[in-house]
Design a protein around this motif. Structure first.
Motif, mmCIF file in Angstrom:
data_model
loop_
_atom_site.group_PDB
_atom_site.id
_atom_site.type_symbol
_atom_site.label_atom_id
_atom_site.label_comp_id
_atom_site.label_asym_id
_atom_site.label_seq_id
_atom_site.Cartn_x
_atom_site.Cartn_y
_atom_site.Cartn_z
ATOM 1 N N ALA A 1 81.770 23.301 137.911
ATOM 2 C CA ALA A 1 81.605 23.896 139.026
ATOM 3 C C ALA A 1 82.746 23.600 140.151
ATOM 4 O O ALA A 1 83.298 22.501 139.893
ATOM 5 C CB ALA A 1 80.150 23.717 139.822
ATOM 6 N N TRP A 2 83.032 24.068 141.473
ATOM 7 C CA TRP A 2 84.180 24.130 142.267
ATOM 8 C C TRP A 2 84.348 22.486 142.711
ATOM 9 O O TRP A 2 85.633 22.173 142.928
ATOM 10 C CB TRP A 2 84.028 24.936 143.281
ATOM 11 N N TRP A 3 83.148 21.907 142.962
ATOM 12 C CA TRP A 3 83.292 20.578 143.519
ATOM 13 C C TRP A 3 84.071 19.336 142.606
ATOM 14 O O TRP A 3 84.396 18.312 143.169
ATOM 15 C CB TRP A 3 81.875 20.133 144.041
ATOM 16 N N LEU A 4 84.012 19.592 141.380
ATOM 17 C CA LEU A 4 84.571 18.580 140.251
ATOM 18 C C LEU A 4 86.096 19.124 140.149
ATOM 19 O O LEU A 4 86.746 18.433 139.318
ATOM 20 C CB LEU A 4 83.911 18.821 139.252
ATOM 21 N N GLN A 5 86.621 20.014 141.029
ATOM 22 C CA GLN A 5 88.247 20.583 140.603
ATOM 23 C C GLN A 5 88.977 19.512 140.904
ATOM 24 O O GLN A 5 89.980 19.429 140.115
ATOM 25 C CB GLN A 5 88.447 21.687 141.541
ATOM 26 N N ASP A 6 88.955 18.551 141.914
ATOM 27 C CA ASP A 6 90.116 17.483 141.915
ATOM 28 C C ASP A 6 90.159 16.797 140.923
ATOM 29 O O ASP A 6 91.354 16.257 140.443
ATOM 30 C CB ASP A 6 89.790 16.553 143.275
ATOM 31 N N LYS A 7 88.927 16.366 140.008
ATOM 32 C CA LYS A 7 89.291 15.502 138.775
ATOM 33 C C LYS A 7 89.863 16.544 137.749
ATOM 34 O O LYS A 7 90.599 16.194 137.017
ATOM 35 C CB LYS A 7 87.926 14.771 138.469
ATOM 36 N N GLU A 8 89.282 17.603 137.581
ATOM 37 C CA GLU A 8 89.562 18.569 136.509
ATOM 38 C C GLU A 8 90.929 19.173 136.266
ATOM 39 O O GLU A 8 91.408 19.382 135.581
ATOM 40 C CB GLU A 8 88.370 19.675 136.328
ATOM 41 N N PHE A 9 91.337 19.486 137.690
ATOM 42 C CA PHE A 9 92.519 20.101 137.905
ATOM 43 C C PHE A 9 93.695 19.134 137.502
ATOM 44 O O PHE A 9 94.799 19.496 137.123
ATOM 45 C CB PHE A 9 92.902 20.680 139.407
ATOM 46 N N GLU A 10 93.432 17.863 137.784
ATOM 47 C CA GLU A 10 94.553 16.789 137.540
ATOM 48 C C GLU A 10 94.434 16.688 136.120
ATOM 49 O O GLU A 10 95.652 16.428 135.490
ATOM 50 C CB GLU A 10 93.872 15.356 138.055
ATOM 51 N N LEU A 11 93.612 16.813 135.285
ATOM 52 C CA LEU A 11 93.546 16.539 133.711
ATOM 53 C C LEU A 11 94.054 18.102 133.187
ATOM 54 O O LEU A 11 94.575 17.906 132.095
ATOM 55 C CB LEU A 11 92.022 16.399 133.165
ATOM 56 N N PHE A 12 93.946 19.089 133.790
ATOM 57 C CA PHE A 12 94.560 20.394 133.324
ATOM 58 C C PHE A 12 95.944 20.366 132.962
ATOM 59 O O PHE A 12 96.281 20.994 131.863
ATOM 60 C CB PHE A 12 93.989 21.631 134.100
ATOM 61 N N ASN A 13 96.706 19.660 133.566
ATOM 62 C CA ASN A 13 98.231 19.547 133.332
ATOM 63 C C ASN A 13 98.985 20.517 133.695
ATOM 64 O O ASN A 13 100.045 20.525 134.101
ATOM 65 C CB ASN A 13 98.534 18.893 131.829
ATOM 66 N N GLY A 14 98.342 21.990 133.561
ATOM 67 C CA GLY A 14 99.273 23.021 133.740
ATOM 68 C C GLY A 14 99.049 23.577 135.361
ATOM 69 O O GLY A 14 98.015 23.098 135.958
ATOM 70 N N PRO A 15 99.701 24.724 135.533
ATOM 71 C CA PRO A 15 99.396 25.206 136.839
ATOM 72 C C PRO A 15 98.094 25.911 137.109
ATOM 73 O O PRO A 15 97.412 26.360 135.825
ATOM 74 C CB PRO A 15 100.600 26.397 137.095
ATOM 75 N N ILE A 16 97.542 25.913 138.388
ATOM 76 C CA ILE A 16 96.100 26.795 138.747
ATOM 77 C C ILE A 16 96.027 27.705 139.736
ATOM 78 O O ILE A 16 97.197 27.584 140.569
ATOM 79 C CB ILE A 16 95.195 25.464 139.485
ATOM 80 N N LEU A 17 95.779 28.810 139.415
ATOM 81 C CA LEU A 17 95.812 29.976 140.230
ATOM 82 C C LEU A 17 94.456 30.306 140.901
ATOM 83 O O LEU A 17 93.480 30.701 140.159
ATOM 84 C CB LEU A 17 96.386 31.278 139.363
ATOM 85 N N MET A 18 94.288 30.105 142.211
ATOM 86 C CA MET A 18 92.977 30.242 142.887
ATOM 87 C C MET A 18 93.282 31.731 143.486
ATOM 88 O O MET A 18 94.003 32.046 144.314
ATOM 89 C CB MET A 18 93.046 29.441 143.934
ATOM 90 N N THR A 19 92.227 32.499 143.063
ATOM 91 C CA THR A 19 92.166 33.927 143.424
ATOM 92 C C THR A 19 91.180 34.565 144.639
ATOM 93 O O THR A 19 91.356 35.291 145.316
ATOM 94 C CB THR A 19 91.800 34.704 142.291
ATOM 95 N N THR A 20 90.325 33.272 144.828
ATOM 96 C CA THR A 20 89.179 33.383 146.165
ATOM 97 C C THR A 20 88.882 32.228 146.581
ATOM 98 O O THR A 20 89.516 31.113 146.195
ATOM 99 C CB THR A 20 87.964 34.199 145.727
#
Length: 392
Positions: A135-154
């Motif tokens: 869910a959204w509230w874990l994104q600061d950890k998960e986006f870091e580990l993803f390594n690639g770009p993130i597209l937020m649509t809403t």
């Protein structure tokens, strides 16, 4: 309501009555002559248009991308550079998948975009790999580990850390200072080439989970299983359905929903939609005669599917009142979309809904009194007592 209307609007599905109501309702909030009864009536009318707007969006999504179907979604990763897409907007996803075809760049969903995997139209893309994270509230950890770009649509964007802020792109109604924003042209098309080139320069995502989760239980799919479901209820194999739709959040009190799901008797089935599902959609809860014990209808707006299923079951069992169904409601709320869903359920006549982990702060004592007396709205206490009260 405006958010749902906007998602339908980008797919060219429009109901002007919804826009007229929103203007009328907004102007009513400035009218000091209205009585409490008139405002309660207006709130219920909001529920009517909430049903209408969710039905419109359901029609827009299913007419464009097909009816969701039972789908197993991979939660592991491949060894390719990738883009992570989050939010709710399926048209953005469609354009991104088209533009990433043959580039060697994979696409993963995140958060409320997970249900995109259930739509037939997106299954043809071999590089549409799976869902990454929770869910959204874990994104600061998960986006870091993803390594690639993130597209937020809403919405559902947490202020990004410096470590990945340069990989964050926004589009549509969401934006953030310092993040690159992708605009659409006059025909509604978006050019994602910058994100795709950025992805090619990045390492593949770090694997944080492995396995699969199952979903795709929107109304069309569940109604195809209606005979099986009805037989399971009549035979006693399914004692109760528990609607656990809504939002997730970072407060420790939300661990209640994981514990509640774990402790539910094995003859109960959870109906869910929205990001609240991340509290229990990866638990091994088994099935009842082949029917999984967690039926995920999709995004928060797909709570409409849960209402359609309830109304159909009412018809099948030849009941006079929706509240006679073996369904209880334990909904996690966080923001206005969950409140819209709540008003929709109240309009449909559903009573005795439980809201948690706390009641909304905007429920003044007078408003709370009306909801408790007229609709049996309640809060939650602890898992054991609540299961005893709701399930018996």
């Amino acid at each position: 309501m405006a958010a749902y209307a906007n998602h339908a609007y980008v797919l060219k599905y429009i109901n002007n009555d919804i826009f007229k109501f929103m203007q009328r309702a907004l102007s009513a909030t400035l009218d000091d002559t209205l009585s409490a009864d008139e405002l309660v009536s207006l709130a219920l009318e909001t529920g009517k248009y909430a049903v209408d707007v969710m039905a419109l969006l359901d029609k827009a999504n299913t007419s464009t991308y097909g009816n969701p179907e039972i789908t197993k979604v991979n939660i592991g990763v491949r060894n390719n550079p990738a883009i992570l897409i989050s939010g709710h907007d399926l048209k953005d996803l469609e354009q991104l998948l088209e533009q990433t075809k043959g580039t060697g760049v994979d696409v993963y969903t995140h958060g409320e975009m997970l249900p995109a995997h259930y739509y037939p139209a997106f299954k043809k893309y071999e590089h549409f790999v799976g869902n990454y994270g929770n869910a959204w509230w874990l994104q600061d950890k998960e986006f870091e580990l993803f390594n690639g770009p993130i597209l937020m649509t809403t919405n559902c964007l947490v202020p990004p850390k410096d470590s990945y802020k340069d990989r964050l792109y926004t589009t549509g109604v969401v934006g953030f200072p310092g993040a690159k924003h992708i605009k659409e042209d006059e025909n509604g098309n978006k050019d994602f080439s910058e994100i795709i080139e950025h992805a090619k320069r990045c390492k593949p995502p770090v694997q944080i989970e492995e396995g699969e989760i199952i979903g795709g239980f929107a109304h069309n799919q569940v109604l195809q299983l209606a005979d099986k479901v009805v037989e399971a209820v009549k035979s006693g194999a399914i004692r109760k359905f528990v609607v656990m739709a809504g939002c997730d959040g970072r407060m420790k009190s939300r661990e209640y929903y994981t514990e509640f799901a774990k402790k539910l008797p094995k003859d109960t089935v959870i109906l869910t939609a929205g990001c609240a599902k991340y509290r229990y959609n990866k638990l091994e809860l088994g099935d009842i005669g082949g029917i999984p014990r967690v039926l995920d209808a999709g995004q928060c707006n797909d709570s409409y599917s849960l209402a359609v299923i309830a109304l159909k079951l009412k018809e099948v069992f030849e009941l006079n009142d929706i509240n006679e169904l073996p369904i209880v409601y334990n909904i996690a709320w966080y923001e206005q979309k969950a409140v819209t869903v709540l008003l929709a359920l109240l309009y449909l006549g559903v009573k005795n809904i439980h809201l948690g982990p706390t009641l909304p702060a905007f429920l003044s004592p007078n408003v709370a009194k009306v909801l408790v007396e007229n609709f049996g709205i309640g809060g939650i206490t602890n898992v054991d007592d609540d299961i005893k009260m709701m399930i018996g």
